[in-house]
Design an enzyme around this catalytic site. Structure first.
Site, short mmCIF file in Angstrom:
data_model
loop_
_atom_site.label_atom_id
_atom_site.label_comp_id
_atom_site.label_asym_id
_atom_site.label_seq_id
_atom_site.Cartn_x
_atom_site.Cartn_y
_atom_site.Cartn_z
CG HIS A 63 -0.10 -0.10 2.50
ND1 HIS A 63 0.58 0.95 3.05
CD2 HIS A 63 0.18 -1.17 3.28
CE1 HIS A 63 1.24 0.56 4.10
NE2 HIS A 63 1.03 -0.73 4.28
O1 LIG Z 1 5.72 -0.49 13.46
P1 LIG Z 1 4.32 -0.45 12.92
O2 LIG Z 1 3.26 -0.38 13.98
O3 LIG Z 1 4.16 0.60 11.87
O4 LIG Z 1 4.15 -1.89 12.24
C1 LIG Z 1 3.06 -2.18 11.39
C2 LIG Z 1 3.62 -2.68 10.06
O5 LIG Z 1 4.48 -1.71 9.53
P2 LIG Z 1 6.03 -1.99 9.24
O6 LIG Z 1 6.64 -2.68 10.42
O7 LIG Z 1 6.08 -2.85 8.02
O8 LIG Z 1 6.57 -0.64 8.98
C3 LIG Z 1 2.45 -2.90 9.13
O9 LIG Z 1 2.89 -3.23 7.80
P3 LIG Z 1 2.33 -2.37 6.56
O10 LIG Z 1 3.05 -2.86 5.35
O11 LIG Z 1 0.85 -2.61 6.47
O12 LIG Z 1 2.66 -0.91 6.85
C4 LIG Z 1 1.62 -4.01 9.70
O13 LIG Z 1 0.57 -4.33 8.84
C5 LIG Z 1 1.06 -3.61 11.06
O14 LIG Z 1 0.39 -4.73 11.58
C6 LIG Z 1 2.12 -3.13 12.02
O15 LIG Z 1 2.82 -4.25 12.58
P4 LIG Z 1 3.17 -4.44 14.13
O16 LIG Z 1 3.08 -5.92 14.28
O17 LIG Z 1 2.15 -3.71 14.94
O18 LIG Z 1 4.55 -3.92 14.34
#
Ligand SMILES: O=P(O)(O)O[C@H]1[C@H](OP(=O)(O)O)[C@@H](OP(=O)(O)O)[C@H](O)[C@@H](O)[C@H]1OP(=O)(O)O
Length: 443
Positions: A63
């Site tokens: 996305h």
């Molecule tokens: O650190 P956050 O809360 O932003 O983590 C997100 C994931 O983001 P990412 O670690 O990849 O930067 C998010 O992935 P995305 O591609 O949809 O942005 C993920 O879906 C979401 O569940 C968060 O994961 P977390 O397990 O809460 O760290």
């Protein structure tokens, strides 16, 4: 941006922007887009013979730019309160944070797509139509041979809508609408893979290497430097605070394209340490850290190859390819396991809490691999006489299937790619890999 100004010199771009990992802008990975967001260079595609024609494109896309998740907004609020109540430094950027900057992030934003995220996908759609004009075409869209599949999350559905809008606006299509399918089994396989949930996602020790690094000397030094810059006691700046500060800089830039005063809390060395922390998270949670991370994507792997096979078979039997383009929109945690399963960006050593210094030249850099709107493109070519080729691109740049490089300098034969992944094509069964007991390797 003027031609003679590089991104490094542009005061509107934080000097640390290339270290934002999964919170980074797509433009930092493809800097030519800063000047012209619709620029493409078709010459990067080098089919071996002039008669080669593209017959199918699968695009798996993260996305676009989004708000921080609720969990991270909370961390950012805590940091803001600390700065407002305790920071005693006198620098102008700090005065700016304290007197002019307001905390505008709220928990209900929770990872939703922002305006810039819509543009990310609209622009990507237009670039793909320029890069592959015979596939991403008005005729193919109208004829139903461009399919859209998305994860159910609002940021993904809205990205898919934006991608479609990019095409319909480009061709001024007003008399027809185009469906998309929501498919979490394919695009959010990680949520359905019990073994992954049990052993990694819900396992408090799975990210031990990241946790240890956060407590280690490199991070402690970053925290101390932040405390010095703010003028607050050392014990008030934790690893979470440092992370929140990094997010402040990253999100202000990704969402609003501003070089915010928060960025002044880091120099390049600090940013590299912060990048490593996030690379550790991605490595152990979604990549080479545990075998099940990549195996959880078996379902998507097979889906991709069955689409390629179908296109190949239709083409070989002289038929028109029914599905010319498949656009699949998901998450970092959709793309990274698949990229890992295919063997990309594998270094000889694992990323750990103690090898930061020796990993400076690693290929595993999520800032380069997984910015917002990151994409894996697989392009199938027909070069005549049954000669089919498959070109992978990551973030619109051609890459080489790891292990196939020696055999084939240019675009590999589709058969060779399938031969290379033979074991996975014959196995890699999602149900078998993801069940908690009777794991194939243990039988
Ligand atoms: O650190 P956050 O809360 O932003 O983590 C997100 C994931 O983001 P990412 O670690 O990849 O930067 C998010 O992935 P995305 O591609 O949809 O942005 C993920 O879906 C979401 O569940 C968060 O994961 P977390 O397990 O809460 O760290």
């Amino acid at each position: 941006l003027r031609n003679d100004v590089t991104p490094e010199d542009d005061p509107r771009i934080p000097a640390i922007a290339k270290y934002f990992s999964t919170k980074g802008r797509y433009e930092e990975v493809n800097p030519h887009l800063i000047e012209d967001i619709l620029a493409v260079n078709r010459s990067v595609l080098q089919p071996p013979f002039p008669q080669c024609r593209e017959i199918h494109l699968t695009a798996i896309i993260r996305h676009g730019t989004r708000y921080p998740t609720a969990k991270n907004v909370k961390k950012m609020q805590k940091l803001y309160e600390l700065v407002k109540s305790r920071a005693s430094g006198h620098e102008s950027w700090l005065r700016e944070i304290k007197s002019q900057w307001t905390m505008w992030y709220t928990e209900d934003m929770d990872g939703r797509l922002v305006q810039k995220g819509m543009s990310d996908h609209k622009h990507l759609a237009v670039r793909l139509s320029k890069l592959f004009p015979s596939l991403v075409s008005e005729e193919k869209l109208r004829g139903g041979s461009i399919q859209f599949i998305t994860s159910s999350k609002h940021r993904c559905v809205n990205s898919t809508l934006s991608f479609k809008a990019g095409l319909t606006e480009l061709w001024d299509i007003r008399d027809q609408e185009f469906d998309h399918a929501v498919n979490d089994a394919l695009m959010r396989f990680f949520d359905k893979c019990t073994r992954f949930l049990d052993e990694v996602d819900n396992n408090p020790t799975a990210l031990a290497e990241m946790d240890k690094f956060k407590e280690g000397p490199e991070m402690r030094r970053v925290e101390q430097k932040i405390a010095d810059r703010l003028g607050v006691p050392y014990n008030t700046v934790t690893a979470d605070m440092a992370e929140a500060a990094f997010y402040m800089c990253a999100y202000e830039f990704a969402i609003k394209t501003v070089n915010s005063p928060w960025c002044r809390l880091f120099d390049e060395v600090d940013a590299q340490v912060m990048e490593y922390t996030n690379d550790l998270k991605q490595f152990w949670k979604r990549s080479y850290g545990y075998d099940i991370n990549s195996k959880s994507s078996c379902i998507l792997f097979h889906d991709v190859f069955s689409r390629l096979d179908k296109a190949a078979n239709e083409n070989l039997s002289g038929q028109q390819v029914t599905e010319a383009v498949t656009v699949q929109v998901g998450h970092a945690e959709t793309l990274l396991p698949l990229i890992t399963l295919l063997g990309f960006f594998k270094d000889s050593e694992a990323l750990t809490s103690t090898n930061y210094a020796t990993q400076t030249q690693r290929s595993f850099r999520t800032s380069q691999m997984l910015p917002y709107a990151a994409n894996l493109l697989l392009v199938l070519y027909d070069c005549g006489g049954g000669d089919l080729r498959l070109q992978p691109l990551l973030n619109e740049k051609p890459v080489i299937f790891p292990g196939l490089a020696e055999q084939q300098a240019s675009m590999p034969l589709y058969q060779d790619v399938k031969g290379h992944y033979r074991e996975l094509l014959q196995g890699c069964d999602f149900e078998a890999e993801c069940q908690l007991f009777k794991h194939p390797a243990e039988l």
